[in-house]
Design an enzyme around this catalytic site. Structure first.
Site, PDB file in Angstrom:
ATOM      1  N   GLY A  91       0.808  -1.216   0.000  1.00  8.45           N
ATOM      2  CA  GLY A  91       0.000   0.000   0.000  1.00  8.45           C
ATOM      3  C   GLY A  91       0.839   1.263   0.000  1.00  8.45           C
ATOM      4  O   GLY A  91       0.342   2.360  -0.229  1.00  8.45           O
ATOM      5  N   ASP A 124      -2.325   6.826   2.940  1.00 10.24           N
ATOM      6  CA  ASP A 124      -1.793   7.866   2.043  1.00 10.24           C
ATOM      7  C   ASP A 124      -0.574   7.384   1.258  1.00 10.24           C
ATOM      8  O   ASP A 124      -0.025   8.122   0.447  1.00 10.24           O
ATOM      9  CB  ASP A 124      -1.442   9.125   2.849  1.00 10.24           C
ATOM     10  N   GLY A 125      -0.135   6.166   1.537  1.00  6.04           N
ATOM     11  CA  GLY A 125       1.008   5.636   0.801  1.00  6.04           C
ATOM     12  C   GLY A 125       2.342   6.216   1.253  1.00  6.04           C
ATOM     13  O   GLY A 125       3.379   5.974   0.625  1.00  6.04           O
ATOM     14  N   ARG A 175      14.661  -0.207   0.751  1.00  9.69           N
ATOM     15  CA  ARG A 175      15.164  -1.402   1.440  1.00  9.69           C
ATOM     16  C   ARG A 175      15.461  -2.519   0.450  1.00  9.69           C
ATOM     17  O   ARG A 175      14.934  -2.547  -0.663  1.00  9.69           O
ATOM     18  CB  ARG A 175      14.207  -1.894   2.515  1.00  9.69           C
ATOM     19  N   ARG A 182       6.100 -12.883   0.929  1.00 10.41           N
ATOM     20  CA  ARG A 182       5.673 -13.123   2.311  1.00 10.41           C
ATOM     21  C   ARG A 182       4.803 -14.369   2.388  1.00 10.41           C
ATOM     22  O   ARG A 182       4.279 -14.830   1.367  1.00 10.41           O
ATOM     23  CB  ARG A 182       4.840 -11.909   2.784  1.00 10.41           C
ATOM     24  N   ASP A 251       1.554 -11.477   6.880  1.00 11.80           N
ATOM     25  CA  ASP A 251       2.026 -10.593   5.799  1.00 11.80           C
ATOM     26  C   ASP A 251       3.367  -9.960   6.154  1.00 11.80           C
ATOM     27  O   ASP A 251       4.004  -9.345   5.302  1.00 11.80           O
ATOM     28  CB  ASP A 251       0.985  -9.508   5.486  1.00 11.80           C
ATOM     29  N   ASN A 252       3.790 -10.087   7.396  1.00  9.46           N
ATOM     30  CA  ASN A 252       5.084  -9.541   7.801  1.00  9.46           C
ATOM     31  C   ASN A 252       6.115 -10.635   8.016  1.00  9.46           C
ATOM     32  O   ASN A 252       7.124 -10.421   8.685  1.00  9.46           O
ATOM     33  CB  ASN A 252       4.941  -8.708   9.072  1.00  9.46           C
ATOM     34  N   ASP A 261       9.776  -5.813   7.689  1.00 12.88           N
ATOM     35  CA  ASP A 261       8.710  -4.911   8.160  1.00 12.88           C
ATOM     36  C   ASP A 261       8.897  -4.487   9.614  1.00 12.88           C
ATOM     37  O   ASP A 261       8.120  -4.846  10.508  1.00 12.88           O
ATOM     38  CB  ASP A 261       7.321  -5.525   7.929  1.00 12.88           C
TER      39      ASP A 261
HETATM   40  P1  AMP Z   1       2.095  -2.872   8.097  1.00 12.97           P
HETATM   41  O1  AMP Z   1       1.321  -2.795   9.352  1.00 12.97           O
HETATM   42  O2  AMP Z   1       3.039  -1.729   7.888  1.00 12.97           O
HETATM   43  O3  AMP Z   1       2.769  -4.191   7.888  1.00 12.97           O
HETATM   44  O4  AMP Z   1       1.023  -2.703   6.910  1.00 12.97           O
HETATM   45  C1  AMP Z   1      -0.134  -3.467   6.776  1.00 12.97           C
HETATM   46  C2  AMP Z   1      -0.790  -3.111   5.473  1.00 12.97           C
HETATM   47  O5  AMP Z   1      -1.193  -1.733   5.472  1.00 12.97           O
HETATM   48  C3  AMP Z   1       0.059  -3.276   4.238  1.00 12.97           C
HETATM   49  O6  AMP Z   1      -0.770  -3.703   3.192  1.00 12.97           O
HETATM   50  C4  AMP Z   1       0.587  -1.889   3.998  1.00 12.97           C
HETATM   51  O7  AMP Z   1       0.947  -1.663   2.662  1.00 12.97           O
HETATM   52  C5  AMP Z   1      -0.617  -1.037   4.388  1.00 12.97           C
HETATM   53  N1  AMP Z   1      -0.223   0.317   4.829  1.00 12.97           N
HETATM   54  C6  AMP Z   1       0.422   0.629   5.976  1.00 12.97           C
HETATM   55  N2  AMP Z   1       0.606   1.966   6.052  1.00 12.97           N
HETATM   56  C7  AMP Z   1       0.084   2.515   4.927  1.00 12.97           C
HETATM   57  C8  AMP Z   1      -0.034   3.839   4.423  1.00 12.97           C
HETATM   58  N3  AMP Z   1       0.418   4.903   5.091  1.00 12.97           N
HETATM   59  N4  AMP Z   1      -0.643   3.995   3.232  1.00 12.97           N
HETATM   60  C9  AMP Z   1      -1.108   2.943   2.547  1.00 12.97           C
HETATM   61  N5  AMP Z   1      -1.037   1.680   2.971  1.00 12.97           N
HETATM   62  C10 AMP Z   1      -0.449   1.448   4.152  1.00 12.97           C
HETATM   63 MG    MG Z   2       3.781  -5.128   6.584  1.00  9.90          MG
END
Ligand code: AMP
Ligand code: MG
Length: 483
Positions: A91, A124-125, A175, A182, A251-252, A261
């Site tokens: 994301g 917001d990506g 990175r 995953r 997913d991590n 992650d």
């Molecule tokens: P994470 O908790 O960082 O492992 O992320 C879990 C999911 O949320 C993954 O699919 C990430 O790509 C998505 N994600 C986390 N933060 C953001 C963000 N700021 N904008 C878009 N997607 C996010």
């Molecule tokens: Mg993640």
């Protein structure tokens, strides 16, 4: 001038198209350098002059697409805190492509914080500066500590704010991993019953992290076994260093056996197996002591996803998969046991050694002793005069047992201990101080922390302060994902 050949290879982009979505980064207002990891760039045979210049900055900020490459967001699903979420995916990350080191091992290179993708949902990506610096420092520290991990190739500021609870400076981290596949990647395609994608993922993973399995009769099964073993080794290393990942969702978890992650992760200060740091882990699912069990649970999910391509006969597939999963406990135990014995200087196990090591952990727990410093301190004891040295530690009784049990210390190898028990870890309060300074535009602590952590097993008297546990008012009780 652009470099003549494409900067990155495109192995992942050659896989079936349902595995990803092609997506360009979203340009940012005013990119500026935080750091290029020149050593890693050289190891990956990049032209560091090019990368450290304006075009490198533009590439790492997502303002320019490197010639001949087309970035992509990977599709994946996952179990988050045990709950199935079919729609995750990159994301806020984009795979730029791959690069090889001198041995020919290929690595994938990924931007994180580079703008929205079709997988962003409401996000917001973007990434904030704090979590980017945190991931940079902790992943590089893990590497120096000998733990398989994704690494940081570059970090830049975007010159744009990101809105979290408050407005924070935005940043992008680049990175590098053996792959970003995953457990959740496999889950995604198993859930759609897409065997073509599952097979492609297995072949890709074997090519990347287990080339010795290329001609295996049952590639999916052999890949599963390999992943089970590499995860058992990885989690043993975490446990032996007091590292807590914090969000071991499927997913991590990387099938390359690397730590991936870095969110609300942290190293323990005082030893307590029940330690939890993550602010979102309300039930302590991902507490230190649960990590081996959770890894095995995640691997079961991987096995489940692979069943349709392990064997056409369901019962047969299940039996094979179960055997593979059963490898985890034994392998973890062996690795952990050997590692724990090394931490008390024992290379060749004799009767009672492991119990001796476990009793040290018990005493450390009762004494609320600092995990890292206790092991480092016993590494420095002169066992010829243990009573003098022991007087400075809350572990006198154990030290006397240790000496007696090891033939008056003759079975204890101090060098082994020195190379196993680090003097320096990225302590939470230090990481927080570093981030606070960076938010005031002072990156000197970031540089200093990185430099100290590059040689964690070497005493660095001028940096003694970095070995100290937090004062009560410096203690960090919770860590945040920063998403
Ligand atoms: P994470 O908790 O960082 O492992 O992320 C879990 C999911 O949320 C993954 O699919 C990430 O790509 C998505 N994600 C986390 N933060 C953001 C963000 N700021 N904008 C878009 N997607 C996010
Ligand atoms: Mg993640």
């Amino acid at each position: 001038m652009n470099s003549p050949k494409p900067l990155f290879g495109d192995q992942y982009a050659q896989l079936p198209p349902q595995l990803y979505v092609k997506q360009d980064a979203t340009p940012v207002a005013a990119p500026s350098w935080i750091k290029l990891n020149a050593g890693l760039a050289e190891a990956l045979q990049f032209d560091t002059d090019f990368l450290s210049g304006d075009e490198g900055l533009a590439i790492f900020a997502g303002n320019q697409t490197a010639k001949g490459t087309s970035p992509l967001a990977m599709a994946y699903s996952g179990h988050q805190f045990g709950h199935w979420n079919p729609k995750l995916g990159d994301g806020r990350a984009l795979l730029l492509g791959d690069a090889a080191d001198k041995s020919g091992q290929r690595f994938d290179v990924q931007l994180k914080g580079s703008g929205p993708t079709p997988f962003s949902r409401n996000g917001d990506g973007r990434a904030a500066l704090g979590p980017v610096l945190r991931e940079y420092v902790i992943s590089e520290a893990m590497h120096a500590l000998g733990v398989p991990t994704t690494r940081a190739l570059a970090a830049v500021q975007t010159g744009e704010p990101v809105r979290r609870e408050t407005a924070l400076p935005g940043a992008v981290i680049t990175r590098v991993a053996k792959s970003f596949v995953r457990v959740g990647t496999f889950q995604n395609f198993a859930a759609r019953d897409d065997k073509e994608a599952l097979r492609a993922l297995v072949d890709f993973s074997i090519q990347r992290h287990a080339p010795e399995l290329t001609d295996a009769d049952r590639p999916a099964l052999e890949f599963l076994k390999k992943t089970v073993l590499s995860q058992a080794e990885l989690i043993a290393k975490w446990q032996l260093l007091g590292f807590i990942h914090g969000v071991m969702n499927t997913d991590n978890m990387s099938v390359a056996g690397e730590t991936i992650d870095y969110g609300p992760c942290a190293f323990m200060d005082e030893y307590d197996p029940a330690t939890v740091f993550s602010s979102i882990d309300h039930h302590g699912r991902y507490a230190y002591q649960n990590q081996p069990r959770i890894a095995q649970w995640n691997l079961m999910v991987l096995a489940q996803s692979l069943l349709p391509i392990i064997d056409e006969d369901e019962d047969q597939a299940l039996a094979f998969a179960q055997d593979a999963i059963n490898l985890f406990s034994g392998h973890f135990e062996t690795q952990y046991r050997r590692g724990l014995l090394q931490k008390i200087g024992i290379a060749e196990e004799q009767n009672g050694d492991f119990e001796l090591a476990l009793s040290l952990l018990d005493q450390m727990k009762d004494a609320r002793a600092d995990f890292t410093n206790s092991f480092r301190a016993i590494s420095q004891l002169d066992l010829a005069h243990p009573e003098i040295a022991a007087a400075q530690l809350p572990l006198t009784e154990w030290i006397n047992n240790w000496r007696r049990h090891t033939d008056n210390g003759k079975r204890v190898d101090p060098t082994l201990m020195f190379n196993t028990n680090p003097a320096f870890i990225p302590r939470n309060h230090r990481v927080e101080n570093m981030i606070q300074a960076a938010l005031q535009d002072d990156f000197s602590l970031f540089e200093e922390l990185l430099s100290v952590l590059t040689t964690p097993f070497t005493d660095q008297p001028i940096h003694h302060a970095y070995t100290l546990p937090p004062d009560p008012d410096e203690r960090v009780h919770q860590t945040f994902c920063g998403t």
